[in-house]
Design an enzyme around this catalytic site. Structure first.
Site, PDB file in Angstrom:
ATOM      1  N   ASN A   1       3.332  48.181  76.352  1.00  0.00           N
ATOM      2  CA  ASN A   1       4.555  48.227  75.544  1.00  0.00           C
ATOM      3  C   ASN A   1       4.417  49.398  74.577  1.00  0.00           C
ATOM      4  O   ASN A   1       3.668  49.313  73.608  1.00  0.00           O
ATOM      5  CB  ASN A   1       4.692  46.892  74.789  1.00  0.00           C
ATOM      6  CG  ASN A   1       5.825  46.893  73.784  1.00  0.00           C
ATOM      7  OD1 ASN A   1       6.660  47.800  73.778  1.00  0.00           O
ATOM      8  ND2 ASN A   1       5.860  45.875  72.935  1.00  0.00           N
TER       9      ASN A   1
ATOM     10  N   LYS B   1       6.586  50.533  72.590  1.00  0.00           N
ATOM     11  CA  LYS B   1       7.385  50.350  71.370  1.00  0.00           C
ATOM     12  C   LYS B   1       8.136  51.653  71.044  1.00  0.00           C
ATOM     13  O   LYS B   1       8.574  52.337  71.954  1.00  0.00           O
ATOM     14  CB  LYS B   1       6.481  49.878  70.219  1.00  0.00           C
ATOM     15  CG  LYS B   1       5.655  48.648  70.619  1.00  0.00           C
ATOM     16  CD  LYS B   1       4.931  48.008  69.477  1.00  0.00           C
ATOM     17  CE  LYS B   1       4.163  46.795  69.983  1.00  0.00           C
ATOM     18  NZ  LYS B   1       3.507  46.042  68.925  1.00  0.00           N
TER      19      LYS B   1
ATOM     20  N   HIS C   1      10.587  40.028  71.886  1.00  0.00           N
ATOM     21  CA  HIS C   1       9.362  40.431  71.194  1.00  0.00           C
ATOM     22  C   HIS C   1       9.495  40.058  69.718  1.00  0.00           C
ATOM     23  O   HIS C   1      10.590  40.118  69.157  1.00  0.00           O
ATOM     24  CB  HIS C   1       9.155  41.942  71.365  1.00  0.00           C
ATOM     25  CG  HIS C   1       7.810  42.377  70.879  1.00  0.00           C
ATOM     26  ND1 HIS C   1       7.526  42.541  69.545  1.00  0.00           N
ATOM     27  CD2 HIS C   1       6.656  42.656  71.547  1.00  0.00           C
ATOM     28  CE1 HIS C   1       6.259  42.909  69.420  1.00  0.00           C
ATOM     29  NE2 HIS C   1       5.704  42.980  70.618  1.00  0.00           N
TER      30      HIS C   1
ATOM     31  N   GLU D   1       8.826  41.593  67.141  1.00  0.00           N
ATOM     32  CA  GLU D   1       9.406  42.654  66.302  1.00  0.00           C
ATOM     33  C   GLU D   1      10.927  42.655  66.408  1.00  0.00           C
ATOM     34  O   GLU D   1      11.630  42.944  65.437  1.00  0.00           O
ATOM     35  CB  GLU D   1       8.794  44.009  66.710  1.00  0.00           C
ATOM     36  CG  GLU D   1       7.344  44.102  66.237  1.00  0.00           C
ATOM     37  CD  GLU D   1       6.442  44.988  67.065  1.00  0.00           C
ATOM     38  OE1 GLU D   1       6.948  45.786  67.879  1.00  0.00           O
ATOM     39  OE2 GLU D   1       5.212  44.866  66.894  1.00  0.00           O
TER      40      GLU D   1
ATOM     41  N   GLU E   1       2.199  35.974  72.246  1.00  0.00           N
ATOM     42  CA  GLU E   1       1.769  36.993  71.294  1.00  0.00           C
ATOM     43  C   GLU E   1       1.805  36.434  69.874  1.00  0.00           C
ATOM     44  O   GLU E   1       2.878  36.405  69.232  1.00  0.00           O
ATOM     45  CB  GLU E   1       2.693  38.214  71.360  1.00  0.00           C
ATOM     46  CG  GLU E   1       2.720  38.890  72.714  1.00  0.00           C
ATOM     47  CD  GLU E   1       3.125  40.356  72.587  1.00  0.00           C
ATOM     48  OE1 GLU E   1       2.345  41.199  73.047  1.00  0.00           O
ATOM     49  OE2 GLU E   1       4.180  40.641  72.004  1.00  0.00           O
TER      50      GLU E   1
ATOM     51  N   GLY F   1      -1.008  44.411  66.484  1.00  0.00           N
ATOM     52  CA  GLY F   1      -1.256  45.644  65.747  1.00  0.00           C
ATOM     53  C   GLY F   1      -2.199  45.494  64.566  1.00  0.00           C
ATOM     54  O   GLY F   1      -2.303  46.390  63.736  1.00  0.00           O
TER      55      GLY F   1
ATOM     56  N   SER G   1      -3.441  42.926  69.962  1.00  0.00           N
ATOM     57  CA  SER G   1      -4.740  43.594  69.774  1.00  0.00           C
ATOM     58  C   SER G   1      -5.667  43.483  70.986  1.00  0.00           C
ATOM     59  O   SER G   1      -6.877  43.345  70.834  1.00  0.00           O
ATOM     60  CB  SER G   1      -5.427  43.081  68.505  1.00  0.00           C
ATOM     61  OG  SER G   1      -4.642  43.405  67.359  1.00  0.00           O
TER      62      SER G   1
END
Ligand code: PGA
Length: 249
Positions: free
Chosen positions: A10, A12, A94, A96, A164, A170, A209
């Site tokens: 991904n 992003k 996701h 985010e 996730e 991250g 991660s």
């Protein structure tokens, strides 16, 4: 039930045409992977990346789509447009997007229905926040997200679930392998309860991660069928090492 491992990158909001060289390097490093390999670049790169990966083992995907097929939705992209640009998958829900754009489980479900209808595989993301994990509500949160985000009638060919944990994305932090296994076993049980034998065919990715150093042990964990990789998917050498671990798993 055998489920082919999936190593999904991904990107992003990272990457311009200059970064397509990473895809050429990745294709050279992974000419014939056992695992399925997918990169989801920003929408601006999708068509070029799809062209660059023609004849390689690398598939491409989108990072979001609109629930409608077309119309007055400035800035949005339909599932059919992603398909037209060469995508075979789309990441949906996701964390985010849930955080930055207020996407709800119902939104994600509508998008997944649209994606599947357009012939894309829907990679539906679920995951708890740190506060939810500390409050020991992780499985409740995941159960609610699954029930609300996954459309009826999905199969192992049309949907992939990505677990996730929000706090692992991250950050360099990862759950213990026991924690990953607990959630993946729970998701498997929920899918089997809802979809019967088909629930056993749906692939479950871990994301948050994932690095070359931890990929092998994560892939060896119960009900982990691959990974959704952010930062470590941007450079061919790093992502190729993760794919190697998936190939060997
Ligand atoms: P990360 O991101 O690998 O950079 O933690 C994973 C993701 O958000 O899909």
């Amino acid at each position: 039930m055998t489920r082919r491992k999936l190593a999904a990158g991904n990107w992003k909001m990272n990457g311009t045409t200059a970064d397509l060289s990473e895809i050429d390097a990745l294709a050279s490093a992974q000419p014939d992977p056992t695992a399925e390999v997918l990169i989801c670049p920003p929408a601006t790169l999708l068509a070029a990346m799809s062209a660059a990966t023609q004849g390689t083992a690398i598939a491409t995907g989108g990072q979001d789509c609109h629930a409608q097929g077309s119309g007055a939705h400035t800035g949005d992209i339909s599932a059919a447009m992603l398909k037209d640009a060469g995508a075979s998958y789309v990441i949906l829900g996701h964390s985010e997007r849930r955080a930055d754009h207020g996407e709800t489980d119902a939104d994600v479900r509508a998008k997944a229905t649209a994606a599947i209808g357009a012939g894309l595989g829907a990679i539906v993301c679920v995951g708890e926040t740190l506060a939810q994990r500390e409050a020991e509500t992780t499985l409740d949160v995941i159960g609610t997200q699954l029930a609300g985000s996954i459309p009826d009638g999905v199969t192992g060919d049309t949907v992939v679930i990505a677990y996730e944990p929000v706090w692992a994305i991250g950050t360099g932090l990862t759950p213990t392998l026991a924690q990953i296994g607990e959630v993946h076993d729970f998701i498997r049980a929920e899918l089997t309860k809802r979809f019967g034998d088909t629930g056993g065919a749906i692939r479950l990715l871990y994301g948050g991660s994932v690095k070359p150093a931890n990929a092998a042990e994560i892939f060896a964990t119960s009900n982990v069928d691959g990974a959704l990789v952010g930062g470590a998917s941007l450079k061919a050498a790093e992502f190729s090492a993760i794919i190697d671990a998936a190939n060997a798993a």
